[in-house]
Design an enzyme around this catalytic site. Structure first.
Site, PDB file in Angstrom:
ATOM      1  N   TYR A   7      22.481  90.771  71.423  1.00  0.00           N
ATOM      2  CA  TYR A   7      23.530  91.641  71.783  1.00  0.00           C
ATOM      3  C   TYR A   7      23.480  92.393  73.119  1.00  0.00           C
ATOM      4  O   TYR A   7      22.131  92.907  73.265  1.00  0.00           O
ATOM      5  CB  TYR A   7      23.716  92.704  70.753  1.00  0.00           C
ATOM      6  CG  TYR A   7      24.831  93.653  70.892  1.00  0.00           C
ATOM      7  CD1 TYR A   7      26.227  93.065  71.201  1.00  0.00           C
ATOM      8  CD2 TYR A   7      24.672  94.765  71.176  1.00  0.00           C
ATOM      9  CE1 TYR A   7      27.280  93.999  71.269  1.00  0.00           C
ATOM     10  CE2 TYR A   7      25.669  95.573  71.180  1.00  0.00           C
ATOM     11  CZ  TYR A   7      27.034  95.464  71.215  1.00  0.00           C
ATOM     12  OH  TYR A   7      27.907  96.397  71.740  1.00  0.00           O
TER      13      TYR A   7
ATOM     14  N   ASP B   7      16.479  92.478  78.437  1.00  0.00           N
ATOM     15  CA  ASP B   7      17.179  93.607  77.801  1.00  0.00           C
ATOM     16  C   ASP B   7      16.124  94.269  76.879  1.00  0.00           C
ATOM     17  O   ASP B   7      16.274  93.910  75.703  1.00  0.00           O
ATOM     18  CB  ASP B   7      18.492  93.101  77.149  1.00  0.00           C
ATOM     19  CG  ASP B   7      19.304  94.340  76.343  1.00  0.00           C
ATOM     20  OD1 ASP B   7      18.877  95.429  76.433  1.00  0.00           O
ATOM     21  OD2 ASP B   7      20.587  94.084  76.233  1.00  0.00           O
TER      22      ASP B   7
ATOM     23  N   LYS C 253      19.082 103.661  74.899  1.00  0.00           N
ATOM     24  CA  LYS C 253      18.831 104.023  73.637  1.00  0.00           C
ATOM     25  C   LYS C 253      17.482 105.125  73.602  1.00  0.00           C
ATOM     26  O   LYS C 253      17.827 106.537  73.947  1.00  0.00           O
ATOM     27  CB  LYS C 253      18.359 102.823  72.517  1.00  0.00           C
ATOM     28  CG  LYS C 253      19.641 102.083  72.374  1.00  0.00           C
ATOM     29  CD  LYS C 253      19.784 101.109  71.001  1.00  0.00           C
ATOM     30  CE  LYS C 253      21.136 100.823  70.834  1.00  0.00           C
ATOM     31  NZ  LYS C 253      21.387  99.280  70.944  1.00  0.00           N
TER      32      LYS C 253
HETATM   33  C1  LIG Z   1      22.460  98.776  71.659  1.00  0.00           C
HETATM   34  C2  LIG Z   1      22.345  97.737  72.687  1.00  0.00           C
HETATM   35  C3  LIG Z   1      23.032  97.600  73.715  1.00  0.00           C
HETATM   36  C4  LIG Z   1      24.438  98.183  74.218  1.00  0.00           C
HETATM   37  O1  LIG Z   1      23.985  99.447  74.488  1.00  0.00           O
HETATM   38  P1  LIG Z   1      25.180 100.509  74.393  1.00  0.00           P
HETATM   39  O2  LIG Z   1      24.549 101.932  74.462  1.00  0.00           O
HETATM   40  O3  LIG Z   1      25.636 100.904  72.894  1.00  0.00           O
HETATM   41  O4  LIG Z   1      26.346 100.182  75.206  1.00  0.00           O
HETATM   42  C5  LIG Z   1      22.640  96.553  74.988  1.00  0.00           C
HETATM   43  N1  LIG Z   1      21.302  95.670  74.462  1.00  0.00           N
HETATM   44  C6  LIG Z   1      20.793  95.724  73.439  1.00  0.00           C
HETATM   45  C7  LIG Z   1      19.571  95.047  73.080  1.00  0.00           C
HETATM   46  C8  LIG Z   1      21.175  96.835  72.499  1.00  0.00           C
HETATM   47  O5  LIG Z   1      20.488  96.940  71.221  1.00  0.00           O
END
Ligand SMILES: *Cc1c(COP(=O)(O)O)cnc(C)c1O
Length: 409
Positions: free
Chosen positions: A129, A222, A250
Site C-alpha cells: 500500500y 516506501d 507516520k
Molecule cells: C500509511 C501508508 C501510506 C500512506 O500514508 P497516508 O499518510 O495514510 O497517506 C503509504 N505507504 C505506506 C507503506 C503506508 O503504510
C-alpha cells in the site's frame, strides 16, 4: 461520514462489529473510548505513535510551537533541523521535501522517478500500500484488501495501464515485468506491513536493487511504516540496501500530519524550484508537525530500539505460545507483529489473502471484550510502541489465549 469514518481501516464491520471505537483520549499505551472503556492500544494511530499517546515531550513541543504560530508559509529552522535528522539517519537521503501525507509523498516520488527516467511504467507489489494514489491502487493491501476492493473505480484506464503488479518475494515475476516494460521505478515497501507483516526473503531487496540498476529504473522504497521503526535508519539500515528515492511518513510526523520523500542530491535537485518537476503544499513542513516529528525522533536513540526489540519479541513469542498448536503464524519485525490465521507461513499477498477472516474476526472481538484493541483487519500490523511495557504485553497475551479459544471454537 461514509461508513462513519474518515479512513476505511477505522471501520470494524470486517470483524463483525457495527461501530468503530470512538476515541476520547489516549494515555501512553492505552486508548480510552467515549464510553470510558480502556484498551491496550495495538493500533497506535496505525503507526505514527511509536512513543505512545500524548508523550509529554511531544505534547510540550507542539504546545510551544503553537504558541509561536501555527503556520507561516515560509521556511522555519525546525524544517532544517528535521531534514538534518533524516539525512543523518538515512544513508541514501541527501535531500528531502516535506509533504502532509504518505499518499502525497508516494505520488511525488513517482512523479520524480518518471521525470528522471523519462519513462511511465511503475512496477509495484500485490498487497503493498502506497496511499490512495490513483495509479497505485491496484491489488493494494491495507483498507482495500480489508474491504475486498481489488481496483478502485474512478481510476482511469491510462493510470491503471501504467502500473504493473508483481508478486512479493517472487524474483521471476519481477524479472518478467522489468524485462517487458522498462519501468521508471520498482516501488516496494521494504518490510511490507499492509498485508500483515511479510518480511523480504533473504537477498530479495538486494535483488530489487540490482534489477532496478540493470533496467535503468529507480528503486523507490516506501518506508512510511518501516522508517524510524524497524531501525533508526529504517529497513535500508537493516538490509544494507540503498533506495534511489525513499518515502517517509507516520513516525516522521510524531502523530501530526507530516511525510516526506528524499534521495540523492542530483535527483532531488530536479524538484521545483531547484528543478523542473513540480510539487508544492500550503501546509507542507507545518511547524506543529515538524515540532512533533523532531521531538519524536529525538527520543528514538539507543536504547530505544533495543527496548522496542525486546517488547516486540515478548509480544510475538507470547502470541505464538498462546496460539499453541493452532494454525497461527506470528510474523514480526522490530515494532511490528502480525498473527496470521494460517497453517502455512505467509510469503506474499496470496498467502495473506488465504488467512481465515472469520477466525480473525472472532479473535478481535474477544480481545476487544477483554480491553485489548487490535487492528480490525487481518491485513494490518500490530504496532508496538515504547509506551507498551511488559505488563501490557502480558495482559494482552493472557487475553489472547482466551481469544484464540474463541476464534477456534
Ligand atoms: C500509511 C501508508 C501510506 C500512506 O500514508 P497516508 O499518510 O495514510 O497517506 C503509504 N505507504 C505506506 C507503506 C503506508 O503504510
Amino acid at each position: 461520514m461514509p461508513g462513519g469514518v474518515n479512513s476505511p481501516v477505522r471501520a470494524m464491520r470486517s470483524i463483525g462489529r457495527e461501530h468503530p471505537i470512538f476515541a476520547a483520549r489516549g494515555e501512553g499505551a492505552e486508548l480510552v473510548d467515549v464510553d470510558g472503556n480502556r484498551y491496550i492500544d495495538w493500533v497506535c494511530s496505525w503507526g505514527p505513535l511509536i512513543l505512545g499517546h500524548a508523550h509529554p515531550r511531544v505534547v510540550a513541543a507542539v504546545r510551544e510551537a503553537a504558541e509561536r504560530g501555527t503556520s507561516y508559509g515560509t521556511p522555519t529552522g525546525g524544517e532544517v533541523e528535521l531534514a538534518a535528522e533524516v539525512v543523518e539517519r538515512f544513508r541514501s537521503v541527501d535531500m528531502m521535501r516535506m509533504v502532509n501525507s504518505g499518499t502525497e509523498a508516494s505520488m511525488s516520488a513517482v512523479r520524480l522517478a518518471r521525470a528522471a527516467t523519462g519513462r511511465d511504467m511503475i512496477v509495484k507489489f500485490a498487497g503493498a500500500y502506497h496511499g490512495h494514489v490513483d495509479g497505485l491502487l491496484a491489488e493494494s493491501g491495507s483498507g482495500l484488501a480489508t474491504q475486498g476492493i481489488p481496483a478502485s473505480p474512478g481510476v482511469t484506464r491510462a493510470q491503471a495501464a501504467d502500473t504493473m503488479v508483481v508478486r512479493w518475494n517472487d524474483r521471476e515475476s519481477v524479472d518478467a515485468a522489468v524485462d517487458e516494460h522498462a519501468p521508471a521505478a520498482i516501488l516496494a515497501e521494504p518490510v511490507p506491513a499492509n498485508m500483515g507483516v511479510v518480511p523480504p526473503d533473504d537477498g530479495f531487496l538486494e535483488f530489487l536493487r540490482e534489477r532496478a540498476d540493470t533496467a535503468g529504473a529507480m528503486l523507490i522504497l516506501d518506508e512510511v511504516i518501516s522508517g524510524f521503526r524497524v531501525a533508526r535508519g529504517g529497513a535500508q539500515e537493516i538490509y544494507g540496501v540503498d533506495a534511489d528515492l525513499t518515502i517517509m511518513g507516520k513516525v516522521l510526523g510524531g502523530g501530526l500530519p507530516a511525510a516526506a520523500y528524499g534521495g540523492r542530491r542530483e535527483l532531488m535537485d530536479r524538484v521545483a524550484p531547484a528543478g523542473d518537476t513540480y510539487q508544492a503544499g500550503t501546509l507542507s513542513g507545518n511547524p506543529l508537525a515538524v515540532a512533533a516529528g523532531l521531538a519524536t525522533l529525538r527520543e528514538l536513540e539507543e536504547p530505544a530500539y533495543e527496548r522496542l526489540d525486546a517488547l516486540t519479541d515478548r509480544l510475538s513469542a507470547g502470541l505464538r505460545d498462546a496460539a499453541g498448536e493452532r494454525p497461527v503464524q506470528v510474523a514480526s519485525v522490530r515494532g511490528l507483529v502480525t498473527p496470521f490465521f494460517s497453517a502455512a507461513p505467509v510469503k506474499d499477498f496470496d498467502g495473506a489473502s488465504a488467512t481465515d477472516p472469520e477466525a480473525y474476526g472472532r479473535f478481535c472481538r474477544a480481545l476487544l471484550d477483554r480491553g485489548i484493541y487490535p487492528p480490525a483487519s487481518r491485513f494490518e500490523a500490530w504496532f508496538v510502541s515504547l509506551a507498551h511495557d511488559e505488563a501490557a504485553i502480558d495482559r494482552t497475551v493472557a487475553a489472547a489465549a482466551e481469544a484464540f479459544d474463541a476464534a477456534f471454537a
